[in-house]
Write a protein that holds these residues in place. Structure first.
Motif, mmCIF file in Angstrom:
data_model
loop_
_atom_site.group_PDB
_atom_site.id
_atom_site.type_symbol
_atom_site.label_atom_id
_atom_site.label_comp_id
_atom_site.label_asym_id
_atom_site.label_seq_id
_atom_site.Cartn_x
_atom_site.Cartn_y
_atom_site.Cartn_z
ATOM 1 N N TYR A 95 38.853 50.923 40.748
ATOM 2 C CA TYR A 95 38.745 50.116 39.529
ATOM 3 C C TYR A 95 39.567 50.724 38.389
ATOM 4 O O TYR A 95 40.223 49.999 37.636
ATOM 5 C CB TYR A 95 37.273 49.998 39.100
ATOM 6 C CG TYR A 95 36.522 48.930 39.841
ATOM 7 C CD1 TYR A 95 36.338 47.669 39.292
ATOM 8 C CD2 TYR A 95 35.996 49.164 41.104
ATOM 9 C CE1 TYR A 95 35.642 46.673 39.963
ATOM 10 C CE2 TYR A 95 35.302 48.188 41.797
ATOM 11 C CZ TYR A 95 35.132 46.946 41.228
ATOM 12 O OH TYR A 95 34.455 45.961 41.900
ATOM 13 N N PHE A 96 39.511 52.044 38.259
ATOM 14 C CA PHE A 96 40.225 52.678 37.156
ATOM 15 C C PHE A 96 41.734 52.600 37.375
ATOM 16 O O PHE A 96 42.492 52.432 36.412
ATOM 17 C CB PHE A 96 39.779 54.129 37.008
ATOM 18 C CG PHE A 96 38.347 54.253 36.572
ATOM 19 C CD1 PHE A 96 37.873 53.547 35.480
ATOM 20 C CD2 PHE A 96 37.464 55.060 37.259
ATOM 21 C CE1 PHE A 96 36.556 53.640 35.069
ATOM 22 C CE2 PHE A 96 36.137 55.166 36.864
ATOM 23 C CZ PHE A 96 35.686 54.450 35.773
ATOM 24 N N PHE A 143 43.225 50.179 38.904
ATOM 25 C CA PHE A 143 43.555 48.788 38.573
ATOM 26 C C PHE A 143 43.589 48.598 37.059
ATOM 27 O O PHE A 143 44.456 47.894 36.533
ATOM 28 C CB PHE A 143 42.520 47.857 39.206
ATOM 29 C CG PHE A 143 42.780 46.404 38.945
ATOM 30 C CD1 PHE A 143 43.693 45.696 39.712
ATOM 31 C CD2 PHE A 143 42.118 45.740 37.921
ATOM 32 C CE1 PHE A 143 43.937 44.351 39.471
ATOM 33 C CE2 PHE A 143 42.358 44.401 37.662
ATOM 34 C CZ PHE A 143 43.265 43.704 38.451
ATOM 35 N N ALA A 144 42.649 49.220 36.353
ATOM 36 C CA ALA A 144 42.624 49.087 34.887
ATOM 37 C C ALA A 144 43.875 49.703 34.277
ATOM 38 O O ALA A 144 44.467 49.140 33.340
ATOM 39 C CB ALA A 144 41.364 49.748 34.326
ATOM 40 N N ARG A 166 36.668 53.261 44.481
ATOM 41 C CA ARG A 166 37.052 51.919 44.888
ATOM 42 C C ARG A 166 38.301 51.428 44.171
ATOM 43 O O ARG A 166 38.785 50.335 44.481
ATOM 44 C CB ARG A 166 35.889 50.963 44.626
ATOM 45 C CG ARG A 166 34.658 51.290 45.473
ATOM 46 C CD ARG A 166 33.476 50.416 45.127
ATOM 47 N NE ARG A 166 33.736 49.009 45.411
ATOM 48 C CZ ARG A 166 32.857 48.031 45.201
ATOM 49 N NH1 ARG A 166 31.668 48.321 44.703
ATOM 50 N NH2 ARG A 166 33.152 46.788 45.484
ATOM 51 N N LEU A 221 33.161 53.722 41.222
ATOM 52 C CA LEU A 221 34.219 52.837 40.717
ATOM 53 C C LEU A 221 35.590 53.481 40.855
ATOM 54 O O LEU A 221 36.572 52.797 41.182
ATOM 55 C CB LEU A 221 33.937 52.491 39.249
ATOM 56 C CG LEU A 221 32.694 51.625 38.975
ATOM 57 C CD1 LEU A 221 32.512 51.441 37.477
ATOM 58 C CD2 LEU A 221 32.794 50.282 39.675
ATOM 59 N N GLU A 222 35.668 54.790 40.609
ATOM 60 C CA GLU A 222 36.944 55.492 40.773
ATOM 61 C C GLU A 222 37.375 55.486 42.232
ATOM 62 O O GLU A 222 38.551 55.286 42.545
ATOM 63 C CB GLU A 222 36.787 56.936 40.266
ATOM 64 C CG GLU A 222 38.001 57.818 40.509
ATOM 65 C CD GLU A 222 39.223 57.370 39.710
ATOM 66 O OE1 GLU A 222 40.338 57.717 40.138
ATOM 67 O OE2 GLU A 222 39.053 56.676 38.687
#
Length: 250
Positions: A129-130, A132-133, A127, A124-125
């Motif tokens: 996601y973090f 974006f969060a 890609r 996830l990191e």
């Protein structure tokens, strides 16, 4: 008496003597074994006596120290309580042992779960996601700090209308129409560089009216303006104003 009888008696006497000799040898061996055991016991007792005496002396001193700092009655009460709760302690130890075995059995599963979770978080990191969060948290913070309490309250009152509008916009036919409009605007913008510096004259505009696409576009634009005029007429505006005022009073 015949010689045969004498021989038989001699043989029988020799057998009895041999049996007696064997018994004496067995008793002698037993006596020697007991003697050796007694000697070992005496040696052990001789070696343990000083240790036992020293242990008794240490115990006596400790008990004397304990008697000065603790009441013997309290010690007896504590021992009695230990005896009473011994079954509970035994069950607790059994339960602790079971939990320990369960932990040993579950350790591989836990390790596998931790490894899978770590790998998933790393994916996830990678890609983003973090990132974006974090960016979304910044946007949310800007929204929270950028609206006053009254504006947030008004937003809450109109959230249904906003969501309904978004729902209508995100319908497939609306998205397709918007995409076509954007494509047309982009093509028109791409041709701006080739337009002459001077504004087109009236005759040039009239010539464009000969294009069916231009006339069709003007027709659609006029119909759209008519529909917008109906939706934003004075009665509609008055109704919207009344509704907004009523919500504000509440």
């Amino acid at each position: 008496m015949t010689p045969v009888d004498t021989t038989d008696r001699t043989a029988a006497l020799e057998q009895k003597i041999d049996a007696l000799t064997a018994q004496v040898a067995f008793l002698t061996e037993e006596a020697m074994a007991r003697k050796r055991q007694r000697e070992i016991y005496e040696d052990l007792l001789a070696d343990a006596s000083p240790l036992a005496g020293e242990a008794m002396a240490v115990a006596t001193r400790e008990l004397e120290e304990l008697r000065r700092i603790a009441d013997p009655g309290d010690v007896v009460h504590l021992l009695r309580r230990l005896v009473e709760v011994a079954p509970v302690l035994d069950r607790a130890l059994v339960t602790l042992g079971s939990l320990s075995e369960l932990g040993d059995d579950a350790m591989p599963l836990t390790s596998s779960a931790v490894a899978a979770t770590t790998a998933r978080l790393a994916e996830l990191e990678r890609r983003g996601y973090f990132r974006f969060a974090r960016a979304g948290a910044g946007v949310l913070d800007s929204l929270v700090t950028g609206f006053s309490d009254d504006e947030v309250e008004q937003l809450g009152d109109n959230v249904v209308t906003i969501l309904q509008t978004i729902k209508e916009i995100t319908q497939p036919e609306m998205l397709t129409l918007l995409q076509h409009m954007i494509n047309g605007v982009q093509r028109q913008q791409a041709g701006i560089a080739d337009e002459p510096a001077e504004a087109p004259g009236l005759w040039a505009l009239l010539k464009k009216l000969r294009d069916p696409n231009v006339r069709r576009g003007m027709h659609r634009a006029l119909d759209t303006l008519a529909a917008v005029s109906v939706e934003t007429g004075s009665d509609t505006i008055q109704k919207i104003t009344t509704t907004t005022t009523t919500k504000g009073d509440r």
